[in-house]
Scaffold this motif. Structure first.
Motif, PDB file in Angstrom:
ATOM      1  N   GLU A  17       0.850  -1.190   0.000  1.00 28.69           N
ATOM      2  CA  GLU A  17       0.000   0.000   0.000  1.00 28.69           C
ATOM      3  C   GLU A  17       0.890   1.245   0.000  1.00 28.69           C
ATOM      4  O   GLU A  17       2.073   1.172   0.297  1.00 28.69           O
ATOM      5  CB  GLU A  17      -0.915   0.056   1.229  1.00 28.69           C
ATOM      6  CG  GLU A  17      -1.849  -1.118   1.412  1.00 28.69           C
ATOM      7  CD  GLU A  17      -1.206  -2.216   2.242  1.00 28.69           C
ATOM      8  OE1 GLU A  17      -1.655  -3.371   2.107  1.00 28.69           O
ATOM      9  OE2 GLU A  17      -0.254  -1.929   3.004  1.00 28.69           O
ATOM     10  N   VAL A  18       0.242   2.374  -0.296  1.00 25.95           N
ATOM     11  CA  VAL A  18       0.921   3.672  -0.226  1.00 25.95           C
ATOM     12  C   VAL A  18       0.090   4.576   0.683  1.00 25.95           C
ATOM     13  O   VAL A  18      -1.134   4.638   0.556  1.00 25.95           O
ATOM     14  CB  VAL A  18       1.055   4.319  -1.626  1.00 25.95           C
ATOM     15  CG1 VAL A  18       1.641   5.731  -1.517  1.00 25.95           C
ATOM     16  CG2 VAL A  18       1.921   3.452  -2.529  1.00 25.95           C
ATOM     17  N   LEU A  19       0.773   5.250   1.609  1.00 23.29           N
ATOM     18  CA  LEU A  19       0.077   6.156   2.519  1.00 23.29           C
ATOM     19  C   LEU A  19       0.031   7.560   1.914  1.00 23.29           C
ATOM     20  O   LEU A  19       1.060   8.093   1.503  1.00 23.29           O
ATOM     21  CB  LEU A  19       0.798   6.196   3.871  1.00 23.29           C
ATOM     22  CG  LEU A  19       0.239   7.189   4.900  1.00 23.29           C
ATOM     23  CD1 LEU A  19      -1.161   6.770   5.363  1.00 23.29           C
ATOM     24  CD2 LEU A  19       1.171   7.323   6.097  1.00 23.29           C
ATOM     25  N   PHE A  20      -1.160   8.129   1.855  1.00 21.92           N
ATOM     26  CA  PHE A  20      -1.333   9.520   1.416  1.00 21.92           C
ATOM     27  C   PHE A  20      -1.699  10.373   2.627  1.00 21.92           C
ATOM     28  O   PHE A  20      -2.598  10.009   3.395  1.00 21.92           O
ATOM     29  CB  PHE A  20      -2.441   9.617   0.365  1.00 21.92           C
ATOM     30  CG  PHE A  20      -2.073   9.007  -0.955  1.00 21.92           C
ATOM     31  CD1 PHE A  20      -1.581   9.788  -1.987  1.00 21.92           C
ATOM     32  CD2 PHE A  20      -2.200   7.634  -1.174  1.00 21.92           C
ATOM     33  CE1 PHE A  20      -1.227   9.226  -3.215  1.00 21.92           C
ATOM     34  CE2 PHE A  20      -1.848   7.061  -2.385  1.00 21.92           C
ATOM     35  CZ  PHE A  20      -1.362   7.866  -3.418  1.00 21.92           C
ATOM     36  N   ILE A  21      -0.999  11.489   2.787  1.00 20.34           N
ATOM     37  CA  ILE A  21      -1.300  12.436   3.874  1.00 20.34           C
ATOM     38  C   ILE A  21      -1.519  13.806   3.256  1.00 20.34           C
ATOM     39  O   ILE A  21      -0.690  14.282   2.471  1.00 20.34           O
ATOM     40  CB  ILE A  21      -0.147  12.509   4.902  1.00 20.34           C
ATOM     41  CG1 ILE A  21       0.053  11.160   5.597  1.00 20.34           C
ATOM     42  CG2 ILE A  21      -0.413  13.601   5.941  1.00 20.34           C
ATOM     43  CD1 ILE A  21       1.255  11.120   6.542  1.00 20.34           C
ATOM     44  N   ASP A  22      -2.637  14.447   3.597  1.00 16.25           N
ATOM     45  CA  ASP A  22      -2.870  15.824   3.150  1.00 16.25           C
ATOM     46  C   ASP A  22      -2.699  16.754   4.349  1.00 16.25           C
ATOM     47  O   ASP A  22      -3.614  16.934   5.152  1.00 16.25           O
ATOM     48  CB  ASP A  22      -4.270  15.974   2.562  1.00 16.25           C
ATOM     49  CG  ASP A  22      -4.477  17.348   1.926  1.00 16.25           C
ATOM     50  OD1 ASP A  22      -3.635  18.237   2.167  1.00 16.25           O
ATOM     51  OD2 ASP A  22      -5.457  17.531   1.186  1.00 16.25           O
ATOM     52  N   ALA A  23      -1.482  17.316   4.477  1.00 18.36           N
ATOM     53  CA  ALA A  23      -1.182  18.208   5.597  1.00 18.36           C
ATOM     54  C   ALA A  23      -1.232  19.670   5.158  1.00 18.36           C
ATOM     55  O   ALA A  23      -0.615  20.541   5.772  1.00 18.36           O
ATOM     56  CB  ALA A  23       0.204  17.882   6.155  1.00 18.36           C
ATOM     57  N   SER A  24      -1.984  19.939   4.076  1.00 15.97           N
ATOM     58  CA  SER A  24      -1.988  21.289   3.497  1.00 15.97           C
ATOM     59  C   SER A  24      -3.117  22.168   4.009  1.00 15.97           C
ATOM     60  O   SER A  24      -3.143  23.368   3.748  1.00 15.97           O
ATOM     61  CB  SER A  24      -2.087  21.195   1.967  1.00 15.97           C
ATOM     62  OG  SER A  24      -3.350  20.650   1.593  1.00 15.97           O
ATOM     63  N   SER A  36      -5.650  11.533   6.088  1.00 18.11           N
ATOM     64  CA  SER A  36      -4.770  10.522   5.491  1.00 18.11           C
ATOM     65  C   SER A  36      -5.573   9.328   4.971  1.00 18.11           C
ATOM     66  O   SER A  36      -6.727   9.116   5.377  1.00 18.11           O
ATOM     67  CB  SER A  36      -3.739  10.040   6.515  1.00 18.11           C
ATOM     68  OG  SER A  36      -4.374   9.349   7.574  1.00 18.11           O
ATOM     69  N   TYR A  37      -4.920   8.550   4.081  1.00 15.93           N
ATOM     70  CA  TYR A  37      -5.594   7.375   3.513  1.00 15.93           C
ATOM     71  C   TYR A  37      -4.552   6.353   3.086  1.00 15.93           C
ATOM     72  O   TYR A  37      -3.563   6.691   2.430  1.00 15.93           O
ATOM     73  CB  TYR A  37      -6.439   7.789   2.301  1.00 15.93           C
ATOM     74  CG  TYR A  37      -7.201   6.646   1.680  1.00 15.93           C
ATOM     75  CD1 TYR A  37      -8.348   6.131   2.283  1.00 15.93           C
ATOM     76  CD2 TYR A  37      -6.759   6.060   0.490  1.00 15.93           C
ATOM     77  CE1 TYR A  37      -9.040   5.061   1.724  1.00 15.93           C
ATOM     78  CE2 TYR A  37      -7.450   5.003  -0.082  1.00 15.93           C
ATOM     79  CZ  TYR A  37      -8.587   4.500   0.552  1.00 15.93           C
ATOM     80  OH  TYR A  37      -9.274   3.445  -0.001  1.00 15.93           O
ATOM     81  N   VAL A  38      -4.755   5.119   3.468  1.00 17.75           N
ATOM     82  CA  VAL A  38      -3.876   4.025   3.047  1.00 17.75           C
ATOM     83  C   VAL A  38      -4.494   3.406   1.793  1.00 17.75           C
ATOM     84  O   VAL A  38      -5.554   2.778   1.839  1.00 17.75           O
ATOM     85  CB  VAL A  38      -3.727   2.965   4.153  1.00 17.75           C
ATOM     86  CG1 VAL A  38      -2.858   1.805   3.661  1.00 17.75           C
ATOM     87  CG2 VAL A  38      -3.114   3.585   5.411  1.00 17.75           C
ATOM     88  N   ALA A  39      -3.830   3.617   0.647  1.00 14.34           N
ATOM     89  CA  ALA A  39      -4.351   3.143  -0.637  1.00 14.34           C
ATOM     90  C   ALA A  39      -3.622   1.882  -1.075  1.00 14.34           C
ATOM     91  O   ALA A  39      -2.397   1.777  -0.936  1.00 14.34           O
ATOM     92  CB  ALA A  39      -4.173   4.225  -1.694  1.00 14.34           C
ATOM     93  N   THR A  40      -4.373   0.927  -1.603  1.00 14.88           N
ATOM     94  CA  THR A  40      -3.743  -0.281  -2.137  1.00 14.88           C
ATOM     95  C   THR A  40      -3.144   0.037  -3.515  1.00 14.88           C
ATOM     96  O   THR A  40      -3.555   0.988  -4.173  1.00 14.88           O
ATOM     97  CB  THR A  40      -4.767  -1.418  -2.295  1.00 14.88           C
ATOM     98  OG1 THR A  40      -5.757  -1.011  -3.258  1.00 14.88           O
ATOM     99  CG2 THR A  40      -5.448  -1.729  -0.966  1.00 14.88           C
TER     100      THR A  40
END
Length: 509
Positions: free
Chosen positions: A404-411, A447-451
């Motif tokens: 998986e890839v972790l996406f974080i939106d800290a903006s 945040s979201y853990v995407a496959t």
């Protein structure tokens, strides 16, 4: 007892020295002169105190004193000390005198200082002006630095000098605007990268676009005993010199920083191949135009030259050759090819790398299919010197087990501190990012853990809003209430018009 000099006192005098140049020379240029003079003053004051200590210890025995001095970090002769330069401040040849003193410093300390001052010319007419103006500037500079005492017994801690140097670099970067971004990554952004790569004792740490070296120092500081090996490369000669001085002022004497074009001429090699590193950090120039011209050979024109993977002897571009006008993935591929097994890498990039197509899309697909991408972190806009565009951090790992890839939106608002000219990450903002990354979890609107399958369904597009939904629903509008409000406003308007008409009649108008 000697009174200690404070960090604020040192910083104040240094910034005062900058007034000598302000309005005459661009701050991206005059920083080189001030930071070099700070380094010379530090070496000179340390040496002077060593002479005093050894003279007292060995009761004036010159032979023993000289033997002891020769074992110190740096050796100076009388004509390369700050005191000597200050005594010559009114000399019409002061620019050349300073240059010769720097040359002697290099020759006396070839193991450490060879080439450090080669890009700094205190006698440059094109930069500092004609003789009279140049001499006035240099005299004023020496007089400002003479107010400063940097003896170890007075400063108390070497970190104070390193921090003063860091303070000046940051102030210059802020002052220099766009050019400031070429040599400095803001402190808290550096801190975030350093924590993301989690350096360990005995790691090799590398920055292929190291600027003034501040990012590498932040990473080294993550290891309590600083027992790491530091490597870097910088294309700009004057900035490379600043990086070396920065290392010495932070007590790092064995950093291996090279001067040259990292893409066309990588200088950290082992057995003819790219050296491998356990931790890599970078803030490369965003979307560097003509990044491949170093491969073109002499005499090739910009328009005719076309970069091909076969031109690179280190085979870094076999996943794809980035567009000639956007060097982002050239740096990413160089770093991935330089990453050791189980290595960690974090780099700051413009958002375009997440979704641009053509050759960049193919490279991005290869990286994802090879399971090298670990996380994508969106940062607030206005964090970096000279550009208001929002950037992101891409984190890569070798030998990843998860798919998986972790996406974080800290903006978003609340995840940074708004500033007048520049926004800032706070400690709480960094901690939130690191905690989310460490726990590898999905957090609503953050945040979201995407496959990998989800990413493939999105055609390998990594644009963060595709994965982290930050949309805030607005409250439903009560149309009956709106209708009633409009009716009330119309009624009030009619009453005001009648009143106005009566006033006008009274006035005979």
């Amino acid at each position: 007892m000697t009174e200690k000099v404070t960090q604020d006192q040192i910083n104040s005098i240094l910034w005062q020295a900058a007034d000598t140049f302000r309005g005459k020379i661009d701050s991206s240029t005059y920083k080189d002169y001030i930071l070099t003079m700070l380094f010379v003053k530090y070496l000179s004051d340390s040496f002077k105190e060593n002479v005093e200590v050894y003279t007292k210890r060995y009761d004036g025995d010159e032979q023993r004193i000289q033997r002891a001095l020769s074992r110190e970090r740096f050796v100076l002769d009388e004509h390369s000390t700050f005191e000597y330069l200050y005594s010559k401040r009114n000399d019409p040849e002061i620019g050349e005198i300073i240059n010769k003193a720097l040359e002697r410093l290099e020759n006396e300390n070839t193991g450490k200082l060879r080439g450090v001052f080669r890009n700094i010319d205190f006698n440059s007419e094109s930069t500092l002006g004609k003789t009279k103006e140049r001499n006035a500037i240099l005299r004023s500079l020496l007089e400002d630095f003479n107010k400063l005492t940097l003896k170890p017994s007075v400063v108390g801690n070497d970190d104070v000098i390193g921090d003063a140097y860091q303070f000046m670099i940051e102030r210059f970067a802020s002052d220099a605007g766009k050019k400031g971004g070429e040599f400095y990554t803001p402190t808290m952004a550096s801190e975030l990268l350093a924590r993301l790569v989690k350096p360990q004792e005995n790691d090799r740490i590398y920055d292929p676009t190291c600027g003034s070296g501040s990012l590498l120092i932040k990473v080294a500081n993550q290891v309590p005993n600083k027992k790491v090996a530091i490597y870097g490369q910088e294309r700009n000669g004057a900035t490379h010199s600043l990086a070396l001085m920065n290392m010495y002022l932070h007590g790092i004497d064995d950093a291996k920083l090279e001067w040259g074009d990292t893409l066309a001429n990588p200088l950290h090699l082992e057995n003819g191949k790219l050296m491998k590193f356990q931790a890599i950090v970078a803030n490369p120039p965003f979307s560097l135009d003509k990044w491949a011209m170093g491969f073109s050979g002499e005499g090739a024109s910009d328009k005719k030259f076309k970069m091909e993977a076969s031109l690179d002897p280190y085979r870094r571009f076999e996943w794809g050759v980035p567009p000639s006008s956007k060097g982002d993935y050239a740096f990413v591929q160089h770093m991935l090819y330089s990453l050791a097994e189980n290595g960690r890498m974090a780099t700051i990039l413009p958002h375009g790398v997440l979704f641009r197509g053509t050759s960049e899309g193919k490279i991005r697909q290869q990286i994802i299919d090879m399971n090298l991408l670990d996380a994508v972190i969106g940062l607030p806009e206005g964090l970096f010197f000279g550009t208001g565009i929002p950037a992101c951090i891409m984190v890569f790992k070798k030998n990843r087990t998860r798919k998986e890839v972790l996406f974080i939106d800290a903006s978003g608002e609340g995840n940074y501190e708004k500033g007048k000219n520049q926004n800032k990450l706070r400690e709480q903002d960094i901690s939130k990012i690191i905690e989310t990354y460490d726990k590898w979890k999905t957090i609503d609107k953050y945040s979201y853990v995407a496959t990998i399958e989800e990413i493939k369904e999105n055609d390998y597009n990594l644009n963060i809003p595709r994965y982290v939904d930050t949309f805030e629903e607005e409250e439903p509008v009560d149309m009956e209430q709106v209708k009633e409000n409009i009716a009330n406003i119309k009624q009030e308007l009619q009453e005001v018009e009648v009143e106005m008409e009566n006033y006008l009649k009274e006035l005979g108008l």
